[in-house]
Write an enzyme that holds these catalytic residues in place. Structure first.
Site, PDB file in Angstrom:
ATOM      1  N   PHE A  12       0.840  -1.201   0.000  1.00 16.52           N
ATOM      2  CA  PHE A  12       0.000   0.000   0.000  1.00 16.52           C
ATOM      3  C   PHE A  12       0.882   1.260   0.000  1.00 16.52           C
ATOM      4  O   PHE A  12       0.889   2.036  -0.968  1.00 16.52           O
ATOM      5  CB  PHE A  12      -0.926  -0.089   1.226  1.00 16.52           C
ATOM      6  CG  PHE A  12      -1.631   1.169   1.608  1.00 16.52           C
ATOM      7  CD1 PHE A  12      -2.260   1.962   0.657  1.00 16.52           C
ATOM      8  CD2 PHE A  12      -1.702   1.550   2.952  1.00 16.52           C
ATOM      9  CE1 PHE A  12      -2.935   3.121   1.029  1.00 16.52           C
ATOM     10  CE2 PHE A  12      -2.378   2.693   3.333  1.00 16.52           C
ATOM     11  CZ  PHE A  12      -2.981   3.494   2.375  1.00 16.52           C
ATOM     12  N   TYR A 145       4.694  -6.819  15.853  1.00 14.57           N
ATOM     13  CA  TYR A 145       4.770  -5.605  15.039  1.00 14.57           C
ATOM     14  C   TYR A 145       5.465  -4.487  15.813  1.00 14.57           C
ATOM     15  O   TYR A 145       6.483  -3.949  15.374  1.00 14.57           O
ATOM     16  CB  TYR A 145       3.354  -5.193  14.628  1.00 14.57           C
ATOM     17  CG  TYR A 145       3.310  -4.065  13.639  1.00 14.57           C
ATOM     18  CD1 TYR A 145       3.709  -4.248  12.317  1.00 14.57           C
ATOM     19  CD2 TYR A 145       2.849  -2.807  14.008  1.00 14.57           C
ATOM     20  CE1 TYR A 145       3.651  -3.208  11.397  1.00 14.57           C
ATOM     21  CE2 TYR A 145       2.785  -1.767  13.099  1.00 14.57           C
ATOM     22  CZ  TYR A 145       3.194  -1.965  11.798  1.00 14.57           C
ATOM     23  OH  TYR A 145       3.136  -0.933  10.888  1.00 14.57           O
TER      24      TYR A 145
END
Ligand code: UDP
Length: 332
Positions: A12, A145
């Site tokens: 993205f 993450y």
């Protein structure tokens, strides 16, 4: 003339960054390395530039004899359901990916890394300046993450400190916009995909948790300005985001209105869902005074919905039909 490598360039953010890079005249070669885990070849399919090439590979496994003047490390999933499903792979992409990219960087070259506002965890301070140390749980479900972003930042800043590595690190805040996967799982893309396909919009928890939603064009503009800046006394990392904080419920209601009144359902919160998130932009305003997030969430979400409608091949008539079916049902 520069050789540039973008890890995660079919993703993205990565694909939007590639579009900007190809506007530069001082680049002779742009290589995207992407394993298409969360990235999509469609995101770079429009590029017809002879300087551009695509290599499908995990960044950890990427082999080349070339050295690059600039490397951009965006090779990581960013959506909670995706990274929570494959935490080991997430840590590897960020951290081992960074080690690999250090190997292919030319001496004196620049290493640019997209970290995340997730390094602040569930913040107790609002807005969050870069100096805020965060409230992160290294044994929690988001750790793959958060902690791999933190550790990669540590690696790069330590390389800067001990070896003078030229490092540029940004911390984006909740970016949304065209080229997000319909099955990405984050709020704006979920809401858009759900509303357009006649499914209810899922709000997790009571929806009063808030985020600072940044439209992709504004965020990439901020990245480009900072990444390509040579003269600055600010060493980073740099928050890049929109500092207008809006609740999840408000965004869901807005998407619902735009899509002809899609219903909203409430579902349980994901684990350790942060309650708030807002960038302190003091440093961003100092480093790049001419930059700001110009696109309001109302405009950005409308643009994103339109992109999803085209991407998913849904005609306006179908959206209207879904809306009137719902109104019909509600009337019965
Ligand atoms: N969220 C939601 N419904 C969805 C997806 C996300 O209510 O279908 C909420 C999520 O619980 C969080 C916020 O929206 O509070 C932003 O989530 P996202 O996954 O977009 O990004 P995060 O900031 O959690 O990384």
């Amino acid at each position: 003339m520069k050789k540039v490598l973008v890890a995660g360039g079919a993703g993205f953010l990565g694909s939007h960054l590639c579009d900007r890079l190809l506007n530069r005249a001082d680049i002779e070669k742009l290589v995207v390395v992407d394993n298409l885990w969360t990235g999509r070849e469609e995101n770079v399919a429009h590029i017809r530039d002879p300087r551009f090439s695509f290599v499908r590979s995990d960044i950890e496994e990427f082999r080349t004899s070339d050295k690059y003047d600039e490397v951009y490390h965006l090779a990581s999933p960013a959506s909670p359901p995706w990274y929570m499903r494959e935490p080991k792979r997430t840590i590897s992409a960020n951290l081992i990916g960074a080690f690999r990219l250090l190997d292919v960087l030319k001496k004196g070259g620049r290493f640019c890394f997209t970290s995340s506002s997730e390094v602040y965890g569930d913040p107790l301070v609002s807005p969050q300046p870069e100096s805020y140390k965060g409230q992160v749980d290294c044994t929690g479900p988001r750790a793959s993450y958060d902690e791999s972003k933190r550790c990669t930042e540590s690696l790069l800043f330590e390389m800067q400190r001990t070896q003078g590595l030229d490092v540029k690190i940004v911390r984006p805040f909740n970016v949304y916009g065209p080229r997000t996967r319909p099955d990405d799982g984050r709020a704006v893309s979920n809401f858009a995909a759900q509303a357009l396909t006649g499914r209810p919009i899922t709000v997790f928890g009571d929806g009063l948790q808030s985020r600072s939603w940044g439209y992709v064009d504004d965020i990439i503009d901020g990245f480009a300005r900072f990444f390509w800046m040579n003269e600055t006394d600010y060493r980073g990392p740099l928050n890049v985001g929109n500092d207008r904080e809006i609740s999840v419920l408000e965004v869901a209601q807005y998407v619902s209105r735009l899509a002809g009144g899609a219903p909203i359902v409430f579902e349980p919160s994901p684990p350790h869902d942060p309650t708030n998130r807002r960038p302190d932009l003091t440093n961003a305003n100092y480093v790049m005074p001419e930059w700001s997030c110009a696109i309001s969430y109302e405009e950005g979400v409308a643009k994103t919905l339109e992109w999803f409608r085209e991407e998913m091949n849904i005609t306006t008539a179908q959206v209207d039909q879904a809306g009137s079916r719902r109104l019909g049902k509600a009337g019965r």
